[in-house]
Design an enzyme around this catalytic site. Structure first.
Site, PDB file in Angstrom:
ATOM      1  N   HIS A 110      -4.442 -10.550 -14.618  1.00 55.06           N
ATOM      2  CA  HIS A 110      -2.990 -10.320 -14.530  1.00 55.06           C
ATOM      3  C   HIS A 110      -2.204 -11.308 -15.400  1.00 55.06           C
ATOM      4  O   HIS A 110      -1.014 -11.106 -15.625  1.00 55.06           O
ATOM      5  CB  HIS A 110      -2.498 -10.447 -13.082  1.00 55.06           C
ATOM      6  CG  HIS A 110      -3.045  -9.392 -12.174  1.00 55.06           C
ATOM      7  ND1 HIS A 110      -2.859  -8.053 -12.416  1.00 55.06           N
ATOM      8  CD2 HIS A 110      -3.783  -9.476 -11.025  1.00 55.06           C
ATOM      9  CE1 HIS A 110      -3.460  -7.351 -11.459  1.00 55.06           C
ATOM     10  NE2 HIS A 110      -4.032  -8.189 -10.606  1.00 55.06           N
ATOM     11  N   ASP A 134     -11.515  -3.859 -11.937  1.00 57.07           N
ATOM     12  CA  ASP A 134     -10.804  -4.377 -10.763  1.00 57.07           C
ATOM     13  C   ASP A 134      -9.926  -3.255 -10.191  1.00 57.07           C
ATOM     14  O   ASP A 134      -9.462  -2.384 -10.928  1.00 57.07           O
ATOM     15  CB  ASP A 134      -9.928  -5.570 -11.188  1.00 57.07           C
ATOM     16  CG  ASP A 134      -9.305  -6.316 -10.015  1.00 57.07           C
ATOM     17  OD1 ASP A 134      -9.860  -7.364  -9.639  1.00 57.07           O
ATOM     18  OD2 ASP A 134      -8.271  -5.857  -9.478  1.00 57.07           O
ATOM     19  N   HIS A 194      -6.965  -3.467  -9.284  1.00 58.18           N
ATOM     20  CA  HIS A 194      -5.618  -3.592  -9.830  1.00 58.18           C
ATOM     21  C   HIS A 194      -5.638  -3.513 -11.361  1.00 58.18           C
ATOM     22  O   HIS A 194      -6.554  -4.030 -11.995  1.00 58.18           O
ATOM     23  CB  HIS A 194      -4.997  -4.935  -9.413  1.00 58.18           C
ATOM     24  CG  HIS A 194      -5.009  -5.171  -7.931  1.00 58.18           C
ATOM     25  ND1 HIS A 194      -6.022  -5.877  -7.301  1.00 58.18           N
ATOM     26  CD2 HIS A 194      -4.144  -4.775  -6.967  1.00 58.18           C
ATOM     27  CE1 HIS A 194      -5.763  -5.915  -5.987  1.00 58.18           C
ATOM     28  NE2 HIS A 194      -4.643  -5.255  -5.758  1.00 58.18           N
ATOM     29  N   ASP A 209     -12.731  -5.629  -5.761  1.00 58.75           N
ATOM     30  CA  ASP A 209     -11.808  -5.175  -4.714  1.00 58.75           C
ATOM     31  C   ASP A 209     -11.732  -3.654  -4.634  1.00 58.75           C
ATOM     32  O   ASP A 209     -10.919  -3.105  -3.892  1.00 58.75           O
ATOM     33  CB  ASP A 209     -10.410  -5.806  -4.879  1.00 58.75           C
ATOM     34  CG  ASP A 209      -9.948  -5.920  -6.308  1.00 58.75           C
ATOM     35  OD1 ASP A 209     -10.570  -5.306  -7.195  1.00 58.75           O
ATOM     36  OD2 ASP A 209      -8.950  -6.628  -6.542  1.00 58.75           O
TER      37      ASP A 209
HETATM   38  C1  SP5 Z   1      -6.947 -10.311  -9.413  1.00 60.16           C
HETATM   39  C2  SP5 Z   1      -6.361  -9.542  -8.279  1.00 60.16           C
HETATM   40  O1  SP5 Z   1      -7.074  -8.795  -7.637  1.00 60.16           O
HETATM   41  N1  SP5 Z   1      -5.095  -9.785  -7.989  1.00 60.16           N
HETATM   42  C3  SP5 Z   1      -4.464  -9.059  -6.942  1.00 60.16           C
HETATM   43  C4  SP5 Z   1      -3.083  -9.510  -6.726  1.00 60.16           C
HETATM   44  C5  SP5 Z   1      -2.485  -8.757  -5.584  1.00 60.16           C
HETATM   45  N2  SP5 Z   1      -1.287  -9.363  -5.187  1.00 60.16           N
HETATM   46  C6  SP5 Z   1      -0.605  -8.661  -4.129  1.00 60.16           C
HETATM   47  C7  SP5 Z   1      -1.254  -8.999  -2.823  1.00 60.16           C
HETATM   48  C8  SP5 Z   1      -0.638  -8.221  -1.706  1.00 60.16           C
HETATM   49  C9  SP5 Z   1      -1.383  -8.515  -0.441  1.00 60.16           C
HETATM   50  N3  SP5 Z   1      -1.267  -7.431   0.409  1.00 60.16           N
HETATM   51  C10 SP5 Z   1      -1.903  -7.658   1.681  1.00 60.16           C
HETATM   52  C11 SP5 Z   1      -2.061  -6.379   2.411  1.00 60.16           C
HETATM   53  C12 SP5 Z   1      -2.695  -6.647   3.753  1.00 60.16           C
HETATM   54  N4  SP5 Z   1      -2.758  -5.441   4.518  1.00 60.16           N
HETATM   55 ZN    ZN Z   2      -7.604  -6.894  -8.023  1.00 62.82          ZN
END
Ligand code: SP5
Ligand code: ZN
Length: 343
Positions: free
Chosen positions: A162, A198, A200, A287
């Protein structure tokens, strides 16, 4: 396989991150790397400490002002108030449309906002040392491919995909996959492909190579209409200028099952073959796992072996970079399944 494990990574262990307006324990935690390292050792892999210096490559990927900020951010924060040593700084203001991002403010929190895409990327005292070592691993891995290695795995954290040329975000500070790709180019590879699996979208990697034809970026990810990073990763982003046609996004809806995901992987592999790449960089986020606490794809532990087998059939030397994956206990088996099958 030769693998790199950062011996400093405990230095980046932020206590909490924002989620829906509240501070919750960080998902991106040291235990992630421990599980991967334990599984690498169990399977008899060659686990090394990175020994290259990525600084020259970093200067080709990130802006001077961003690198300068990242390296000194913690000192700047504590210089404001010694009590800050026990406080995690978070950005609270950002230069969105119409505001200037060309002038670096003096105010620390304003600088942090300038260099951040979100407030979900906590920075602590040891962050620079740890992210620098992860970038060193990526550069070292590229060097080893130049010496004839067929595969090297960087079991490093925090992740990197990211992070853009001039900003951090999504737990990422330095873009390790971009460092590996650029180091491969500098080491004599004419064409490099980056495959980002990934959950994301790898917005930082896409941005860094968006106008280049020498580094193809292909990504499988959750549809940004509903999934982080929201503001990039759509199918119509195909590259710009000389880079037009060298960016391929394959977004899929939350809940996508394995068969559909592997069908998209075929499309990705076909594009990589057409690029006639000399080497592959895999942004290996895990993930996509069905048990991941923050993501929404449905891959099983066995599917990671299937992924590694498919990548092996590309016949390219590959640098694997650990990105996301937050089901910590399962992370080791899933990651090592990919690289074992690749070997
Ligand atoms: C590298 C990578 O995988 N970065 C991911 C960044 C995500 N950031 C947002 C996280 C939001 C967390 N949401 C929690 C949901 C729990 N139910
Ligand atoms: Zn991710």
């Amino acid at each position: 396989m030769i693998t790199f494990f950062g011996n400093l990574h405990e230095g980046h262990a932020p206590a909490s991150e924002f989620y829906r307006g509240e501070l919750v324990p960080c998902f991106e935690k040291p235990a992630r790397a421990h599980y991967v390292q334990a599984q690498l050792a169990l399977q008899g892999h060659d686990v090394r400490t990175p020994a290259a210096d990525s600084r020259a490559v970093l200067a080709r990927i990130h802006t001077p002002r961003y690198l300068q900020f990242l390296e000194t951010a913690w000192q700047q924060w504590v210089a404001l108030d010694t009590a800050n040593a026990a406080v995690q700084p978070f950005p609270s203001v950002w230069p969105v449309r119409g505001l200037r991002s060309d002038v670096e403010p003096v105010n620390f929190i304003a600088k942090l906002g300038l260099y951040s895409m979100d407030n979900g990327t906590p920075l602590v005292e040891g962050t620079w040392r740890v992210v620098k070592q992860a970038a060193d691993a990526a550069a070292h891995a590229a060097q080893l491919l130049g010496q004839g290695e067929r595969g090297v795995f960087c079991a490093t954290r925090p992740p990197g995909h990211h992070a853009g040329a001039d900003f951090m975000g999504g737990y990422c500070f330095l873009n390790n996959a971009a460092v590996a790709a650029q180091a491969l180019r500098d080491g004599g590879c004419e064409r490099v492909a980056i495959l980002d699996v990934d959950f994301h979208h790898g917005n930082g990697t896409q941005e860094i190579f968006y106008d280049r034809a020498d580094v193809l970026f292909v990504s499988l990810h959750g549809d940004p209409l509903t999934e982080y990073p929201f503001y990039l990763g759509h199918a119509d982003e195909r590259g710009h200028g000389a880079g037009e046609g060298f960016n391929l996004n394959l977004p899929m809806p939350a809940g996508t099952p394995a068969d559909r995901w592997f069908a998209a992987l075929e499309v990705a592999c076909e594009r990589i073959v057409r690029h006639r790449a000399d080497a592959l960089v895999v942004s290996l986020g895990l993930d996509t796992f069905e048990g991941d606490p923050i993501s929404k794809f449905k891959l099983s532990t066995a599917d990671y072996s299937r992924l590694g087998e498919r990548l092996k059939r590309l016949g390219l030397p590959a640098v694997f970079i650990l990105e996301g994956g937050y089901a910590a206990a399962e992370l080791g088996v899933n990651a090592v399944n990919v690289i074992d099958a690749f070997e």
